[in-house]
Design a protein around this motif. Structure first.
Motif, PDB file in Angstrom:
ATOM      1  N   ASP A 169     -96.368  48.417  80.149  1.00 39.08           N
ATOM      2  CA  ASP A 169     -95.613  49.664  80.029  1.00 39.08           C
ATOM      3  C   ASP A 169     -95.107  49.764  78.587  1.00 39.08           C
ATOM      4  OD1 ASP A 169     -93.549  51.681  80.094  1.00 39.08           O
ATOM      5  OD2 ASP A 169     -93.590  51.520  82.271  1.00 39.08           O
ATOM      6  N   THR A 170     -95.950  50.291  77.736  1.00 41.97           N
ATOM      7  CA  THR A 170     -95.608  50.347  76.313  1.00 41.97           C
ATOM      8  C   THR A 170     -94.430  51.262  76.041  1.00 41.97           C
ATOM      9  OG1 THR A 170     -97.305  52.043  75.991  1.00 41.97           O
ATOM     10  CG2 THR A 170     -97.948  49.765  75.573  1.00 41.97           C
ATOM     11  N   ALA A 171     -94.257  52.282  76.873  1.00 42.53           N
ATOM     12  CA  ALA A 171     -93.131  53.199  76.674  1.00 42.53           C
ATOM     13  C   ALA A 171     -91.806  52.472  76.890  1.00 42.53           C
ATOM     14  CB  ALA A 171     -93.251  54.390  77.618  1.00 42.53           C
ATOM     15  N   MET A 172     -91.729  51.644  77.928  1.00 37.77           N
ATOM     16  CA  MET A 172     -90.512  50.886  78.185  1.00 37.77           C
ATOM     17  C   MET A 172     -90.242  49.890  77.060  1.00 37.77           C
ATOM     18  SD  MET A 172     -89.642  48.206  81.311  1.00 37.77           S
ATOM     19  CE  MET A 172     -90.871  47.007  80.740  1.00 37.77           C
ATOM     20  N   VAL A 183     -83.895  51.184  70.744  1.00 36.91           N
ATOM     21  CA  VAL A 183     -82.454  51.414  70.941  1.00 36.91           C
ATOM     22  C   VAL A 183     -81.618  50.157  70.714  1.00 36.91           C
ATOM     23  CG1 VAL A 183     -82.913  53.292  72.572  1.00 36.91           C
ATOM     24  CG2 VAL A 183     -82.521  50.966  73.441  1.00 36.91           C
ATOM     25  N   THR A 184     -82.270  49.016  70.479  1.00 35.27           N
ATOM     26  CA  THR A 184     -81.519  47.766  70.291  1.00 35.27           C
ATOM     27  C   THR A 184     -81.731  47.148  68.911  1.00 35.27           C
ATOM     28  OG1 THR A 184     -83.318  46.448  71.259  1.00 35.27           O
ATOM     29  CG2 THR A 184     -81.599  47.247  72.760  1.00 35.27           C
ATOM     30  N   ARG A 185     -82.308  47.895  67.998  1.00 33.87           N
ATOM     31  CA  ARG A 185     -82.630  47.334  66.687  1.00 33.87           C
ATOM     32  C   ARG A 185     -81.407  46.812  65.950  1.00 33.87           C
ATOM     33  NH1 ARG A 185     -87.117  51.712  64.472  1.00 33.87           N
ATOM     34  NH2 ARG A 185     -88.919  50.805  65.584  1.00 33.87           N
ATOM     35  N   ASP A 186     -80.278  47.459  66.151  1.00 36.41           N
ATOM     36  CA  ASP A 186     -79.066  47.043  65.427  1.00 36.41           C
ATOM     37  C   ASP A 186     -78.317  45.912  66.141  1.00 36.41           C
ATOM     38  OD1 ASP A 186     -78.461  48.813  67.544  1.00 36.41           O
ATOM     39  OD2 ASP A 186     -76.502  49.246  66.675  1.00 36.41           O
ATOM     40  N   LEU A 187     -78.870  45.376  67.223  1.00 33.94           N
ATOM     41  CA  LEU A 187     -78.188  44.330  67.993  1.00 33.94           C
ATOM     42  C   LEU A 187     -78.797  42.948  67.780  1.00 33.94           C
ATOM     43  CD1 LEU A 187     -77.790  46.190  71.429  1.00 33.94           C
ATOM     44  CD2 LEU A 187     -76.118  46.018  69.565  1.00 33.94           C
ATOM     45  N   PRO A 222     -86.424  38.671  73.588  1.00 33.13           N
ATOM     46  CA  PRO A 222     -85.866  37.321  73.439  1.00 33.13           C
ATOM     47  C   PRO A 222     -85.082  37.114  72.152  1.00 33.13           C
ATOM     48  CG  PRO A 222     -88.250  37.306  73.118  1.00 33.13           C
ATOM     49  CD  PRO A 222     -87.898  38.657  73.639  1.00 33.13           C
ATOM     50  N   GLY A 223     -85.202  38.015  71.195  1.00 34.67           N
ATOM     51  CA  GLY A 223     -84.485  37.848  69.938  1.00 34.67           C
ATOM     52  C   GLY A 223     -83.075  38.390  69.933  1.00 34.67           C
ATOM     53  N   VAL A 224     -82.670  39.082  70.991  1.00 34.97           N
ATOM     54  CA  VAL A 224     -81.317  39.646  71.041  1.00 34.97           C
ATOM     55  C   VAL A 224     -80.332  38.552  71.442  1.00 34.97           C
ATOM     56  CG1 VAL A 224     -79.811  41.327  72.196  1.00 34.97           C
ATOM     57  CG2 VAL A 224     -82.159  41.950  71.594  1.00 34.97           C
ATOM     58  N   PRO A 225     -79.281  38.313  70.668  1.00 34.27           N
ATOM     59  CA  PRO A 225     -78.318  37.247  70.999  1.00 34.27           C
ATOM     60  C   PRO A 225     -77.555  37.552  72.276  1.00 34.27           C
ATOM     61  CG  PRO A 225     -77.515  38.557  69.160  1.00 34.27           C
ATOM     62  CD  PRO A 225     -78.918  39.011  69.414  1.00 34.27           C
ATOM     63  N   TYR A 226     -77.040  36.507  72.890  1.00 32.38           N
ATOM     64  CA  TYR A 226     -76.433  36.640  74.215  1.00 32.38           C
ATOM     65  C   TYR A 226     -75.288  37.648  74.253  1.00 32.38           C
ATOM     66  CZ  TYR A 226     -72.060  34.056  73.288  1.00 32.38           C
ATOM     67  OH  TYR A 226     -70.814  33.690  72.843  1.00 32.38           O
ATOM     68  N   HIS A 227     -74.491  37.697  73.172  1.00 31.47           N
ATOM     69  CA  HIS A 227     -73.310  38.561  73.185  1.00 31.47           C
ATOM     70  C   HIS A 227     -73.660  40.038  73.094  1.00 31.47           C
ATOM     71  CE1 HIS A 227     -73.882  38.970  68.855  1.00 31.47           C
ATOM     72  NE2 HIS A 227     -73.870  37.648  68.745  1.00 31.47           N
ATOM     73  N   HIS A 252     -78.531  46.280  77.558  1.00 33.02           N
ATOM     74  CA  HIS A 252     -78.870  46.729  78.911  1.00 33.02           C
ATOM     75  C   HIS A 252     -78.393  48.162  79.151  1.00 33.02           C
ATOM     76  CE1 HIS A 252     -79.555  46.585  83.232  1.00 33.02           C
ATOM     77  NE2 HIS A 252     -78.291  46.893  83.442  1.00 33.02           N
ATOM     78  N   ARG A 253     -77.182  48.454  78.746  1.00 29.39           N
ATOM     79  CA  ARG A 253     -76.655  49.813  78.944  1.00 29.39           C
ATOM     80  C   ARG A 253     -77.468  50.840  78.176  1.00 29.39           C
ATOM     81  NH1 ARG A 253     -71.894  46.666  78.965  1.00 29.39           N
ATOM     82  NH2 ARG A 253     -71.652  46.808  76.696  1.00 29.39           N
ATOM     83  N   ARG A 254     -77.830  50.516  76.954  1.00 25.15           N
ATOM     84  CA  ARG A 254     -78.604  51.461  76.141  1.00 25.15           C
ATOM     85  C   ARG A 254     -79.993  51.700  76.716  1.00 25.15           C
ATOM     86  NH1 ARG A 254     -77.649  49.727  69.791  1.00 25.15           N
ATOM     87  NH2 ARG A 254     -75.359  49.769  69.788  1.00 25.15           N
ATOM     88  N   ILE A 255     -80.652  50.627  77.151  1.00 27.65           N
ATOM     89  CA  ILE A 255     -82.013  50.780  77.675  1.00 27.65           C
ATOM     90  C   ILE A 255     -81.997  51.561  78.978  1.00 27.65           C
ATOM     91  CG2 ILE A 255     -84.051  49.555  78.497  1.00 27.65           C
ATOM     92  CD1 ILE A 255     -83.190  47.224  76.650  1.00 27.65           C
ATOM     93  N   GLN A 256     -81.034  51.261  79.846  1.00 29.32           N
ATOM     94  CA  GLN A 256     -80.914  52.016  81.095  1.00 29.32           C
ATOM     95  C   GLN A 256     -80.815  53.510  80.833  1.00 29.32           C
ATOM     96  OE1 GLN A 256     -77.580  50.276  83.359  1.00 29.32           O
ATOM     97  NE2 GLN A 256     -79.055  50.006  85.014  1.00 29.32           N
ATOM     98  N   ALA A 257     -80.059  53.892  79.827  1.00 26.52           N
ATOM     99  CA  ALA A 257     -79.873  55.302  79.505  1.00 26.52           C
ATOM    100  C   ALA A 257     -81.095  55.903  78.821  1.00 26.52           C
ATOM    101  CB  ALA A 257     -78.647  55.477  78.607  1.00 26.52           C
ATOM    102  N   ALA A 258     -81.907  55.064  78.183  1.00 28.41           N
ATOM    103  CA  ALA A 258     -83.019  55.577  77.383  1.00 28.41           C
ATOM    104  C   ALA A 258     -84.305  55.758  78.172  1.00 28.41           C
ATOM    105  CB  ALA A 258     -83.273  54.645  76.198  1.00 28.41           C
ATOM    106  N   VAL A 259     -84.498  54.987  79.246  1.00 27.02           N
ATOM    107  CA  VAL A 259     -85.752  55.052  79.997  1.00 27.02           C
ATOM    108  C   VAL A 259     -85.594  55.976  81.201  1.00 27.02           C
ATOM    109  CG1 VAL A 259     -86.447  52.766  79.239  1.00 27.02           C
ATOM    110  CG2 VAL A 259     -85.184  53.011  81.387  1.00 27.02           C
TER     111      VAL A 259
END
Length: 355
Positions: free
Chosen positions: A21-24, A31-35, A309-314, A320-327
């Motif tokens: 699912d390339t769109a996902m 949406v997570t580039r800055d995280l 896997p590159g997004v730090p735990y914090h 998760h909130r951003r992706i839920q809203a974006a897809v």
């Protein structure tokens, strides 16, 4: 720790045979580039606070009595468990992202609990390799949902003996392996990784990592031998030693239970797409509160972690909130979220009973 791999039915979950699912994946990345940057202040405060609380609870559990000792023991288990799980972050942190953190973690947790970071580094990364996830080459995967019903409780029960096994590995076998080359080869290949796949064989370390391994294995071996000597000579009373072993054993069991529900364990050795890996993994997002205790340090977002896997735990909660809203509502991203531990364990046990 490993368990033997029993016979299981040659079945495979159809929902894992999915196209990418390339769109996902694209939306999640955008949406997570800055995280992606680790924040050292959070790492240090969280880890040091957890370790301090854990060791304080352990000391009180070893010296107090009654309900105070029990309560202190519970606090020690949860806090040391949280501090220990930072080894997962160490396996993913880019070099220099949090200077000195790996060394401090090994001094404070890795050596005292006999789980130095080399036992997870360069092992966990294989689990995240797209062509190896869920295959016979994955050190952290077994098709538990396809195995015999007794496999699931056995998987958790064997963790009880982990502290004794680690004392044996570092306090006795490691020194002996210096003069017995075949034992050394076996120790490196089979007993130097935090893996669950009994068929996994680790390669001997090379270069800078070999030096890192040697330093921390030596430190852990010296600590294990010293501890055993102190117990045998009575300097450390047997009661206090037994309490410490019980606390570390509880930490290991808790981690093993979390591992049971980190994936659905329904892949029977086939190579999966990233989307298939995501669907075989588990998020346990809010509003549930208990996952913050049994799946801390971002591990309640384990499916998301496999996606990014590159997004730090914090930063995983915000991601998760951003992706839920974006897809869109029909995106497979929503499929990997589950309400809690009990339902996941029941699903796994029922899966183990499939013919």
């Amino acid at each position: 720790m490993t368990i033997q791999s029993p016979n299981h039915a040659a079945t495979f979950a159809p929902q894992l045979r999915v196209a990418e699912d390339t769109a996902m994946i694209r939306a999640a990345a955008q949406v997570t580039r800055d995280l992606a940057a680790a924040r050292p202040a959070i790492y240090w405060a969280d880890f040091l606070g957890s370790a301090l609380l854990g060791y304080t609870g352990l000391a009180l559990a070893m010296t107090a009595s009654g309900w105070l000792a029990v309560l202190a023991g519970v606090v020690a288990v949860l806090a040391l468990y949280r501090a220990g799980l930072f080894t997962h972050e160490i396996a993913h942190l880019r070099p220099g992202a949090v200077p000195g953190f790996r060394t401090a973690w090994n001094f404070i947790i890795g050596v005292p609990l006999l789980v130095p970071s080399f036992m997870y580094e360069n092992v966990h990364s294989i689990h995240h390799t797209r062509i190896r996830y869920g295959t016979a080459e994955d050190p952290e995967y077994l098709p538990l949902a396809l195995m015999k019903p007794w496999t699931v409780p056995m998987f958790a029960i064997v963790a009880v003996l982990a502290p004794i096994a680690l004392l044996l590995r570092f306090g006795i076998l490691a020194p002996l392996s210096l003069v017995i080359p075949p034992l050394r080869r076996m120790l490196v290949a089979r007993y130097s990784s935090l893996s669950i796949n009994p068929e996994f064989r680790r390669r001997a370390p090379e270069g800078a990592f070999a030096r890192h391994w040697a330093i921390w294995e030596t430190a852990a071996s010296l600590w294990a031998m010293t501890l055993l000597a102190l117990v045998v000579t009575g300097v450390v009373p047997l009661r206090e030693f037994a309490i410490a072993l019980a606390v570390v054993s509880a930490v290991t069991v808790l981690n093993q239970v979390r591992t049971l529900v980190a994936h659905l364990w329904e892949n029977d050795g086939e190579q999966l797409t990233v989307t298939g890996q995501y669907l075989d993994s588990v998020n346990v997002p809010p509003p549930g509160l208990l996952p913050a205790l049994w799946a801390p340090v971002g591990l309640r977002y384990h499916a998301l972690h496999h996606l990014l896997p590159g997004v730090p735990y914090h930063a995983l909660g915000e991601a998760h909130r951003r992706i839920q809203a974006a897809v869109p509502a029909d995106s497979p991203y929503h499929v990997a979220s589950y309400p809690g531990l009990t339902g996941l364990v029941v699903r796994l046990v029922r899966g183990g009973r499939r013919p």
